[in-house]
Design a protein around this motif. Structure first.
Motif, PDB file in Angstrom:
ATOM      1  N   GLN A  66       0.813  -1.211   0.000  1.00 27.36           N
ATOM      2  CA  GLN A  66       0.000   0.000   0.000  1.00 27.36           C
ATOM      3  C   GLN A  66       0.849   1.264   0.000  1.00 27.36           C
ATOM      4  O   GLN A  66       0.371   2.339  -0.391  1.00 27.36           O
ATOM      5  CB  GLN A  66      -0.944  -0.023   1.204  1.00 27.36           C
ATOM      6  CG  GLN A  66      -1.960  -1.161   1.126  1.00 27.36           C
ATOM      7  CD  GLN A  66      -2.561  -1.520   2.477  1.00 27.36           C
ATOM      8  OE1 GLN A  66      -1.968  -1.266   3.515  1.00 27.36           O
ATOM      9  NE2 GLN A  66      -3.749  -2.106   2.451  1.00 27.36           N
TER      10      GLN A  66
ATOM     11  N   VAL B 293      -3.547   2.758  -9.027  1.00 29.96           N
ATOM     12  CA  VAL B 293      -4.960   3.121  -8.985  1.00 29.96           C
ATOM     13  C   VAL B 293      -5.739   1.912  -8.493  1.00 29.96           C
ATOM     14  O   VAL B 293      -5.571   0.795  -9.009  1.00 29.96           O
ATOM     15  CB  VAL B 293      -5.457   3.546 -10.377  1.00 29.96           C
ATOM     16  CG1 VAL B 293      -6.941   3.882 -10.327  1.00 29.96           C
ATOM     17  CG2 VAL B 293      -4.644   4.730 -10.890  1.00 29.96           C
ATOM     18  N   TYR B 294      -6.604   2.126  -7.497  1.00 28.20           N
ATOM     19  CA  TYR B 294      -7.339   1.026  -6.892  1.00 28.20           C
ATOM     20  C   TYR B 294      -8.839   1.144  -7.169  1.00 28.20           C
ATOM     21  O   TYR B 294      -9.395   2.254  -7.139  1.00 28.20           O
ATOM     22  CB  TYR B 294      -7.115   1.008  -5.377  1.00 28.20           C
ATOM     23  CG  TYR B 294      -5.697   0.652  -4.994  1.00 28.20           C
ATOM     24  CD1 TYR B 294      -5.334  -0.657  -4.704  1.00 28.20           C
ATOM     25  CD2 TYR B 294      -4.706   1.641  -4.943  1.00 28.20           C
ATOM     26  CE1 TYR B 294      -4.032  -0.978  -4.375  1.00 28.20           C
ATOM     27  CE2 TYR B 294      -3.401   1.328  -4.612  1.00 28.20           C
ATOM     28  CZ  TYR B 294      -3.067   0.012  -4.329  1.00 28.20           C
ATOM     29  OH  TYR B 294      -1.773  -0.310  -4.016  1.00 28.20           O
ATOM     30  N   PRO B 295      -9.499   0.015  -7.414  1.00 30.72           N
ATOM     31  CA  PRO B 295     -10.960   0.053  -7.527  1.00 30.72           C
ATOM     32  C   PRO B 295     -11.571   0.382  -6.171  1.00 30.72           C
ATOM     33  O   PRO B 295     -10.936   0.179  -5.134  1.00 30.72           O
ATOM     34  CB  PRO B 295     -11.312  -1.377  -7.980  1.00 30.72           C
ATOM     35  CG  PRO B 295     -10.191  -2.219  -7.466  1.00 30.72           C
ATOM     36  CD  PRO B 295      -8.962  -1.353  -7.562  1.00 30.72           C
ATOM     37  N   VAL B 296     -12.797   0.897  -6.183  1.00 24.94           N
ATOM     38  CA  VAL B 296     -13.472   1.305  -4.952  1.00 24.94           C
ATOM     39  C   VAL B 296     -14.781   0.543  -4.813  1.00 24.94           C
ATOM     40  O   VAL B 296     -15.544   0.411  -5.775  1.00 24.94           O
ATOM     41  CB  VAL B 296     -13.749   2.827  -4.965  1.00 24.94           C
ATOM     42  CG1 VAL B 296     -14.490   3.239  -3.703  1.00 24.94           C
ATOM     43  CG2 VAL B 296     -12.443   3.601  -5.096  1.00 24.94           C
ATOM     44  N   ASP B 297     -15.058   0.006  -3.607  1.00 21.64           N
ATOM     45  CA  ASP B 297     -16.302  -0.732  -3.394  1.00 21.64           C
ATOM     46  C   ASP B 297     -17.464   0.234  -3.135  1.00 21.64           C
ATOM     47  O   ASP B 297     -17.286   1.460  -3.141  1.00 21.64           O
ATOM     48  CB  ASP B 297     -16.157  -1.755  -2.259  1.00 21.64           C
ATOM     49  CG  ASP B 297     -15.902  -1.112  -0.893  1.00 21.64           C
ATOM     50  OD1 ASP B 297     -16.199   0.088  -0.725  1.00 21.64           O
ATOM     51  OD2 ASP B 297     -15.427  -1.815   0.017  1.00 21.64           O
TER      52      ASP B 297
ATOM     53  N   ARG C 280     -14.439   2.329  -0.285  1.00 25.19           N
ATOM     54  CA  ARG C 280     -13.151   1.828   0.197  1.00 25.19           C
ATOM     55  C   ARG C 280     -12.366   1.189  -0.951  1.00 25.19           C
ATOM     56  O   ARG C 280     -12.933   0.431  -1.735  1.00 25.19           O
ATOM     57  CB  ARG C 280     -13.358   0.813   1.319  1.00 25.19           C
ATOM     58  CG  ARG C 280     -14.028   1.395   2.564  1.00 25.19           C
ATOM     59  CD  ARG C 280     -14.381   0.320   3.567  1.00 25.19           C
ATOM     60  NE  ARG C 280     -15.311  -0.648   3.013  1.00 25.19           N
ATOM     61  CZ  ARG C 280     -16.028  -1.507   3.734  1.00 25.19           C
ATOM     62  NH1 ARG C 280     -15.892  -1.525   5.048  1.00 25.19           N
ATOM     63  NH2 ARG C 280     -16.855  -2.350   3.158  1.00 25.19           N
ATOM     64  N   GLU C 281     -11.088   1.505  -1.014  1.00 30.17           N
ATOM     65  CA  GLU C 281     -10.238   0.894  -2.025  1.00 30.17           C
ATOM     66  C   GLU C 281      -9.996  -0.580  -1.681  1.00 30.17           C
ATOM     67  O   GLU C 281      -9.951  -0.951  -0.509  1.00 30.17           O
ATOM     68  CB  GLU C 281      -8.898   1.623  -2.105  1.00 30.17           C
ATOM     69  CG  GLU C 281      -9.020   3.065  -2.587  1.00 30.17           C
ATOM     70  CD  GLU C 281      -7.675   3.759  -2.652  1.00 30.17           C
ATOM     71  OE1 GLU C 281      -6.711   3.238  -2.042  1.00 30.17           O
ATOM     72  OE2 GLU C 281      -7.586   4.815  -3.293  1.00 30.17           O
ATOM     73  N   TYR C 282      -9.841  -1.392  -2.695  1.00 31.18           N
ATOM     74  CA  TYR C 282      -9.581  -2.810  -2.452  1.00 31.18           C
ATOM     75  C   TYR C 282      -8.721  -3.369  -3.590  1.00 31.18           C
ATOM     76  O   TYR C 282      -8.507  -2.726  -4.609  1.00 31.18           O
ATOM     77  CB  TYR C 282     -10.892  -3.592  -2.343  1.00 31.18           C
ATOM     78  CG  TYR C 282     -11.673  -3.691  -3.641  1.00 31.18           C
ATOM     79  CD1 TYR C 282     -11.505  -4.771  -4.508  1.00 31.18           C
ATOM     80  CD2 TYR C 282     -12.580  -2.689  -4.004  1.00 31.18           C
ATOM     81  CE1 TYR C 282     -12.221  -4.854  -5.696  1.00 31.18           C
ATOM     82  CE2 TYR C 282     -13.297  -2.760  -5.183  1.00 31.18           C
ATOM     83  CZ  TYR C 282     -13.121  -3.849  -6.027  1.00 31.18           C
ATOM     84  OH  TYR C 282     -13.829  -3.922  -7.210  1.00 31.18           O
TER      85      TYR C 282
ATOM     86  N   GLY D  63      -4.553  -3.261  -6.971  1.00 31.17           N
ATOM     87  CA  GLY D  63      -4.371  -2.018  -7.716  1.00 31.17           C
ATOM     88  C   GLY D  63      -3.825  -2.229  -9.111  1.00 31.17           C
ATOM     89  O   GLY D  63      -3.337  -3.301  -9.472  1.00 31.17           O
ATOM     90  N   TRP D  64      -3.942  -1.173  -9.912  1.00 30.99           N
ATOM     91  CA  TRP D  64      -3.444  -1.180 -11.285  1.00 30.99           C
ATOM     92  C   TRP D  64      -2.304  -0.194 -11.404  1.00 30.99           C
ATOM     93  O   TRP D  64      -2.364   0.916 -10.875  1.00 30.99           O
ATOM     94  CB  TRP D  64      -4.556  -0.785 -12.260  1.00 30.99           C
ATOM     95  CG  TRP D  64      -5.768  -1.649 -12.182  1.00 30.99           C
ATOM     96  CD1 TRP D  64      -5.848  -2.998 -12.319  1.00 30.99           C
ATOM     97  CD2 TRP D  64      -7.117  -1.208 -11.914  1.00 30.99           C
ATOM     98  NE1 TRP D  64      -7.142  -3.430 -12.169  1.00 30.99           N
ATOM     99  CE2 TRP D  64      -7.943  -2.364 -11.935  1.00 30.99           C
ATOM    100  CE3 TRP D  64      -7.706   0.039 -11.686  1.00 30.99           C
ATOM    101  CZ2 TRP D  64      -9.320  -2.301 -11.713  1.00 30.99           C
ATOM    102  CZ3 TRP D  64      -9.073   0.106 -11.470  1.00 30.99           C
ATOM    103  CH2 TRP D  64      -9.862  -1.055 -11.490  1.00 30.99           C
TER     104      TRP D  64
END
Length: 244
Positions: free
Chosen positions: A80, A181-185, A189-191, A194-195
């Motif tokens: 992270q 870059v992280y997706p968000v739920d 919240r990021e989970y 990541g890309w």
């Protein structure tokens, strides 16, 4: 940050060296400490480098290591922190060490870039590597999967082929990671892992950071001498593998 002698740095020298040969382990507890480590050592693989205890994961304190919880979720501070180290620490991140990821400080990037590019000529116009670089330069930075789609690597098994080209361009010091870059739920919240947000080192650091006054051979010898001081127990073959 401490080792068994009370300090992870060799004292008495203006050019402090991180002590990897004294059994240092579990000495990094925060993102700022990781940034400091990268800027002092110059070159730091993220995970196992093949050289005893020479990687960021080994240097993490116990509470900063990968932890999986009973509900299947996980926490991994080192992973992270990668983006923050690049954004705030002024260093470069990518697959630079025998195809494995790691950090290079801004101080050492000109020499590294100088040497690697001397051994990997700029892609010829019209080649796949040229298309990838041209697309990236046009956009400034792109998430890896967006760059892949823009370069028409969308068919079956094309992801691994594309990743191979990008990996070689990183080893050639022509593509670096700018951030993650992280997706968000649905709760914001990021989970996930990541890309990678990819860019060129010129875009990230400026063109002047990719120019070196030394010859490629002088840059190579300078890096090897630095690593030999940093890792006195490593063999010459191990050090060459990192740099070459």
């Amino acid at each position: 940050m401490e080792n068994e002698t009370g300090n992870i740095f060799d004292g008495g020298s203006e050019n402090r060296q991180f002590v990897f040969d004294r059994g240092v382990q579990g000495c990094i507890h925060s993102c700022p400490e990781l940034m400091e480590c990268v800027n002092v050592v110059g070159f730091l693989p993220l995970l196992d480098s093949g050289i005893y205890r020479y990687d960021a994961e080994t240097l993490m304190a116990d509470e900063c290591r990968f932890t999986r919880f009973p509900d299947g979720s996980w926490e991994w501070p080192l992973w992270q922190w990668k983006g923050a180290v690049v954004r705030e620490g002024g260093c470069v991140y990518g697959k630079f060490f025998a195809g494995k990821a790691g950090f290079i400080s801004r101080e050492w990037w000109p020499d590294f870039c100088n040497w690697r590019r001397s051994k990997n000529a700029a892609p010829e116009e019209g080649t796949i590597e040229d298309v990838i670089l041209s697309t990236l330069r046009e956009h400034g930075s792109m998430i890896a999967r967006e760059l892949r789609a823009a370069c028409d690597f969308t068919g079956k098994n094309m992801r691994s082929k594309f990743d191979g080209y990008v990996g070689r361009l990183q080893m050639a010091a022509r593509i670096v990671t700018e951030d993650f870059v992280y997706p968000v739920d649905k709760h914001g919240r990021e989970y996930g892992f990541g890309w990678s947000l990819l860019t060129t080192p010129e875009s990230l650091l400026g063109r002047e950071a990719c120019v070196c006054e030394r010859s490629p051979e002088e840059s190579y010898e300078r890096m090897m001498a630095h690593l030999a001081r940093l890792l006195p127990e490593a063999t010459e073959a191990q050090l060459k593998k990192l740099i070459k």
